[in-house]
Scaffold this active site. Structure first.
Site, mmCIF file in Angstrom:
data_model
loop_
_atom_site.group_PDB
_atom_site.id
_atom_site.type_symbol
_atom_site.label_atom_id
_atom_site.label_comp_id
_atom_site.label_asym_id
_atom_site.label_seq_id
_atom_site.Cartn_x
_atom_site.Cartn_y
_atom_site.Cartn_z
ATOM 1 N N LYS A 181 0.675 -1.328 0.335
ATOM 2 C CA LYS A 181 0.169 -0.509 0.359
ATOM 3 C C LYS A 181 1.044 1.565 -0.228
ATOM 4 O O LYS A 181 2.285 1.342 0.927
ATOM 5 C CB LYS A 181 -1.274 0.143 0.946
ATOM 6 N N GLN A 213 6.813 4.059 3.834
ATOM 7 C CA GLN A 213 5.830 3.481 4.105
ATOM 8 C C GLN A 213 5.401 2.228 4.813
ATOM 9 O O GLN A 213 4.556 2.881 5.510
ATOM 10 C CB GLN A 213 5.324 2.949 2.627
ATOM 11 N N LYS A 215 5.739 3.109 8.272
ATOM 12 C CA LYS A 215 4.490 3.913 8.581
ATOM 13 C C LYS A 215 3.239 3.342 8.659
ATOM 14 O O LYS A 215 2.258 3.668 9.417
ATOM 15 C CB LYS A 215 4.241 5.137 7.068
ATOM 16 N N LYS A 226 5.318 1.905 -3.162
ATOM 17 C CA LYS A 226 5.185 3.063 -3.469
ATOM 18 C C LYS A 226 5.476 3.213 -5.424
ATOM 19 O O LYS A 226 5.898 2.485 -5.720
ATOM 20 C CB LYS A 226 6.091 4.062 -2.799
ATOM 21 N N GLY A 258 -2.381 8.689 -4.242
ATOM 22 C CA GLY A 258 -1.870 9.367 -4.603
ATOM 23 C C GLY A 258 -0.982 10.475 -4.234
ATOM 24 O O GLY A 258 -0.435 9.493 -2.939
ATOM 25 N N ASP A 259 -0.345 10.915 -4.184
ATOM 26 C CA ASP A 259 1.129 11.701 -4.353
ATOM 27 C C ASP A 259 1.451 12.507 -4.733
ATOM 28 O O ASP A 259 0.443 13.442 -5.213
ATOM 29 C CB ASP A 259 2.084 10.819 -4.108
ATOM 30 N N THR A 271 -4.768 13.354 5.604
ATOM 31 C CA THR A 271 -3.411 13.405 5.672
ATOM 32 C C THR A 271 -2.255 14.702 6.484
ATOM 33 O O THR A 271 -1.851 14.796 7.336
ATOM 34 C CB THR A 271 -2.171 13.564 4.677
ATOM 35 N N ASN A 320 -1.875 19.087 -1.242
ATOM 36 C CA ASN A 320 -2.892 18.785 -0.652
ATOM 37 C C ASN A 320 -2.348 18.387 0.922
ATOM 38 O O ASN A 320 -3.516 19.214 1.925
ATOM 39 C CB ASN A 320 -3.375 17.131 -0.918
HETATM 40 P P1 NDP Z 1 0.619 18.401 -4.410
HETATM 41 O O1 NDP Z 1 1.228 17.551 -5.460
HETATM 42 O O2 NDP Z 1 -0.838 18.248 -3.726
HETATM 43 O O3 NDP Z 1 1.448 18.864 -3.598
HETATM 44 C C1 NDP Z 1 3.063 19.469 -3.618
HETATM 45 C C2 NDP Z 1 3.455 20.644 -2.944
HETATM 46 O O4 NDP Z 1 4.744 20.491 -2.567
HETATM 47 C C3 NDP Z 1 3.277 21.651 -3.806
HETATM 48 O O5 NDP Z 1 3.051 23.169 -3.613
HETATM 49 C C4 NDP Z 1 4.501 21.392 -4.880
HETATM 50 O O6 NDP Z 1 4.621 22.608 -5.427
HETATM 51 C C5 NDP Z 1 5.544 21.535 -3.733
HETATM 52 N N1 NDP Z 1 6.637 20.926 -4.062
HETATM 53 C C6 NDP Z 1 6.811 19.705 -4.672
HETATM 54 N N2 NDP Z 1 8.297 19.568 -5.285
HETATM 55 C C7 NDP Z 1 8.893 20.677 -5.164
HETATM 56 C C8 NDP Z 1 9.935 20.425 -4.564
HETATM 57 N N3 NDP Z 1 10.652 19.976 -5.702
HETATM 58 N N4 NDP Z 1 10.249 22.176 -4.188
HETATM 59 C C9 NDP Z 1 9.709 22.623 -3.546
HETATM 60 N N5 NDP Z 1 8.194 22.556 -3.305
HETATM 61 C C10 NDP Z 1 8.024 21.011 -4.164
HETATM 62 O O7 NDP Z 1 1.055 16.668 -2.938
HETATM 63 P P2 NDP Z 1 1.184 16.403 -1.878
HETATM 64 O O8 NDP Z 1 0.718 17.731 -0.899
HETATM 65 O O9 NDP Z 1 0.418 15.073 -0.985
HETATM 66 O O10 NDP Z 1 2.178 15.538 -1.309
HETATM 67 C C11 NDP Z 1 3.102 16.408 0.307
HETATM 68 C C12 NDP Z 1 4.147 15.655 0.788
HETATM 69 O O11 NDP Z 1 3.453 14.525 0.989
HETATM 70 C C13 NDP Z 1 4.929 14.756 -0.014
HETATM 71 O O12 NDP Z 1 6.019 14.728 0.744
HETATM 72 C C14 NDP Z 1 4.111 13.685 -0.111
HETATM 73 O O13 NDP Z 1 4.882 12.109 0.117
HETATM 74 C C15 NDP Z 1 3.903 13.897 1.201
HETATM 75 N N6 NDP Z 1 2.569 12.605 1.760
HETATM 76 C C16 NDP Z 1 1.337 12.475 0.923
HETATM 77 C C17 NDP Z 1 0.278 12.514 1.683
HETATM 78 C C18 NDP Z 1 -1.152 12.679 0.336
HETATM 79 O O14 NDP Z 1 -1.916 11.827 0.981
HETATM 80 N N7 NDP Z 1 -1.191 12.928 -0.033
HETATM 81 C C19 NDP Z 1 0.389 11.158 2.832
HETATM 82 C C20 NDP Z 1 1.668 11.123 2.931
HETATM 83 C C21 NDP Z 1 2.380 12.270 3.042
HETATM 84 P P3 NDP Z 1 4.294 22.838 -6.797
HETATM 85 O O15 NDP Z 1 3.240 23.052 -7.181
HETATM 86 O O16 NDP Z 1 5.625 24.539 -7.994
HETATM 87 O O17 NDP Z 1 5.210 21.687 -7.874
HETATM 88 O O1 2IT Z 2 3.103 8.864 1.560
HETATM 89 C C1 2IT Z 2 2.017 8.292 1.747
HETATM 90 O O2 2IT Z 2 1.385 7.764 2.661
HETATM 91 C C2 2IT Z 2 0.475 8.511 0.752
HETATM 92 N N1 2IT Z 2 1.170 9.367 0.156
HETATM 93 C C3 2IT Z 2 -0.273 8.368 0.698
HETATM 94 C C4 2IT Z 2 -0.394 6.275 0.578
HETATM 95 C C5 2IT Z 2 -2.067 6.283 0.267
HETATM 96 O O3 2IT Z 2 -1.851 4.225 0.049
HETATM 97 O O4 2IT Z 2 -2.922 6.972 0.781
#
Ligand code: NDP
Ligand code: 2IT
Length: 451
Positions: free
Chosen positions: A94, A115, A118, A130, A169-170, A213, A244
């Site tokens: 997952k 992961q 986690k 992943k 998603g991610d 998250t 997100n």
């Molecule tokens: P999104 O794509 O929704 O948002 C990512 C954000 O981070 C955007 O604002 C993006 O800016 C910025 N960003 C991405 N890459 C870079 C970079 N190299 N330098 C600076 N800013 C950057 O992703 P999420 O919010 O889903 O994910 C954000 C983090 O949280 C990641 O590390 C992800 O692995 C982690 N995560 C996500 C989960 C989820 O449920 N979605 C769960 C657990 C962890 P821009 O638009 O300019 O690229």
């Molecule tokens: O990093 C993470 O935990 C995620 N991007 C969410 C993974 C998931 O299966 O919901």
């Protein structure tokens, strides 16, 4: 063989480096976990003899494939896709899918390794995986994104399924992408089944998954504060990212009486000393999720806001820092800046946003520091609950999901305290999360024998 004769941390890491040349992010993630695990298993012969950590640091499999698609100008484009299935000892693989030009095998291997720990911490039956591709959805038309997702899934579908591996998603994979991916999966297998989570509510998605998250990270912070008889009320926060995780973390932090001073994207950061309140956040959600705009537009819309082109928020004075963008966004210098500026809590919404040197700074300063594998587990936890709902063919309501997420984050906090409390007034949440996450998977692996 005496326990002392077994491989030590140093020789173990030399082996990891040798077997994974150039995979810096993966080596970093293994190192961060292994330090604590070696101390924990020092006197535990069975884990050494069964080579448990060595096996966890070798993914069950790494699948890599070509993704060919046609852009709107009829150019043929070729991307590389991956799925890293790290460990399925306690449940189906997952973990999310990341579409970003910076995606490499090393990045996905580090994410799948993290992961595994986690998902174990959530207490749910979820293994670790992943995937993703070096595809950049930015600036692509909806039709291009659809064609890419369909091509990606045309290979991925054979490796996943509700009992095998369940992506979500991610970075770069949100509502739109999940819709296209699930649509193609369903079309190929001719079954409606919960092989992907993070779906929209119209087709089997769970209430609270989009928020889980970011909200979960703030609930974790609440638990850390409560452990010290304190709360978020009246505190300030600097947050990176505006996707997100960042926007939902900002929303919950504000709702609980705190003030968010910054957000960012890969182009720059905003500093709004008045605070990014609920109304401004709603505007931002529309900007980011619907219009796919840039954070700089916030400064044009709301006066009194400074936009820092190319900048980050880490030198703004605040009580809490929530890195919610990407890996290694906080290095040693940024960490020192946070400590010098009086930040008392760091909560990682992103995965591995702090370098090993930065983590050392936080640990030395004895901050309340919550690593991603504990603090951002709320997302995958609600994904696990989405899987349960899909299997049962039911949809639970908002109240139930809210209560379950709150309880899950409190349980994770308790586990971290159990293994990370130093007996004085400090909780090492990194150590707590690493050991608690490891133990469940390790004990399952011991039960299976040599597989
Ligand atoms: P999104 O794509 O929704 O948002 C990512 C954000 O981070 C955007 O604002 C993006 O800016 C910025 N960003 C991405 N890459 C870079 C970079 N190299 N330098 C600076 N800013 C950057 O992703 P999420 O919010 O889903 O994910 C954000 C983090 O949280 C990641 O590390 C992800 O692995 C982690 N995560 C996500 C989960 C989820 O449920 N979605 C769960 C657990 C962890 P821009 O638009 O300019 O690229
Ligand atoms: O990093 C993470 O935990 C995620 N991007 C969410 C993974 C998931 O299966 O919901």
């Amino acid at each position: 063989m005496a326990v002392a004769d077994h491989v030590n941390f140093h020789t173990f890491m030399e082996g990891v480096k040798k077997r994974n040349p150039g995979q810096e992010e993966f080596i970093q993630a293994v190192r961060e976990v292994s330090q604590d695990i070696f101390a924990f298993i020092e006197d535990k012969r069975e884990y050494h003899e069964a080579q448990i950590l060595r096996r966890m640091a070798e993914p069950d499999r790494v699948i890599s494939f070509r993704v060919c698609w046609e852009d709107d100008d009829h150019n043929i484009r070729v991307q590389r896709g991956w799925r890293v299935q790290n460990n399925n000892a306690i449940g189906p693989y997952k973990g999310g899918l990341r579409f970003d030009p910076g995606v490499t095998e090393s990045v996905l291997k580090f994410l799948a390794f993290e992961q595994t720990f986690k998902n174990s911490l959530t207490g749910l039956p979820l293994g670790g995986g992943k995937g993703g591709a070096n595809f950049n959805p930015k600036g692509k038309s909806d039709a291009e994104v659809m064609r890419f997702c369909q091509s990606f899934m045309t290979e991925l579908y054979r490796h996943i399924g509700p009992e095998t591996d369940v992506p979500a998603g991610d970075i770069g994979v949100g509502n739109r992408e999940i819709g296209f991916l699930f649509g193609q999966y369903k079309r190929i297998v001719n079954r409606w089944e919960g092989a992907i989570t993070g779906k929209a509510q119209e087709f089997g998605g769970s209430v609270m998954r989009p928020e889980a998250t970011g909200y979960g990270a703030v609930y974790f912070l609440c638990n850390m504060y409560a452990h010290r008889d304190d709360s978020i009320e009246g505190k300030t926060a600097i947050i990176s990212g505006s996707g997100n995780v960042a926007l939902h973390a900002a929303e919950k932090f504000t709702e609980l009486g705190g003030k968010v001073l910054s957000l960012s994207d890969s182009d720059g950061a905003i500093h709004d000393p008045d605070g990014i309140d609920a109304e401004k956040l709603n505007w931002l959600k529309a900007l980011k999720f619907e219009r796919r705009g840039r954070i700089s537009e916030y400064a044009e819309k709301f006066s009194g806001t400074e936009y820092r082109d190319g900048g980050e928020p880490w030198d703004i004075e605040a009580d809490c820092a929530l890195p919610c963008a990407t890996q290694n966004e906080i290095g040693k210098e940024e960490a020192k800046k946070l400590v010098d500026n009086g930040v008392k809590a760091v909560v990682e919404g992103a995965n591995m946003p702090s370098t090993l040197e930065a983590v050392e700074v936080f640990r030395d300063a004895r901050l309340m520091y919550a690593p991603g594998k504990a603090a951002n587990a709320g997302g995958v936890a609600v994904s696990g609950l989405e899987m349960s709902q899909n299997s049962e063919r039911v949809s639970w309501n908002h109240e139930k999901l809210h209560d379950m997420l709150t309880e899950l984050m409190a349980d994770i906090h308790t586990k971290c305290v159990e293994f990370g409390d130093d007996g004085g007034d400090y909780v090492d949440y990194v150590k707590g999360a690493n050991i608690a996450g490891f133990k469940k998977v390790a004990d399952a692996m011991l039960a299976f024998g040599v597989v």
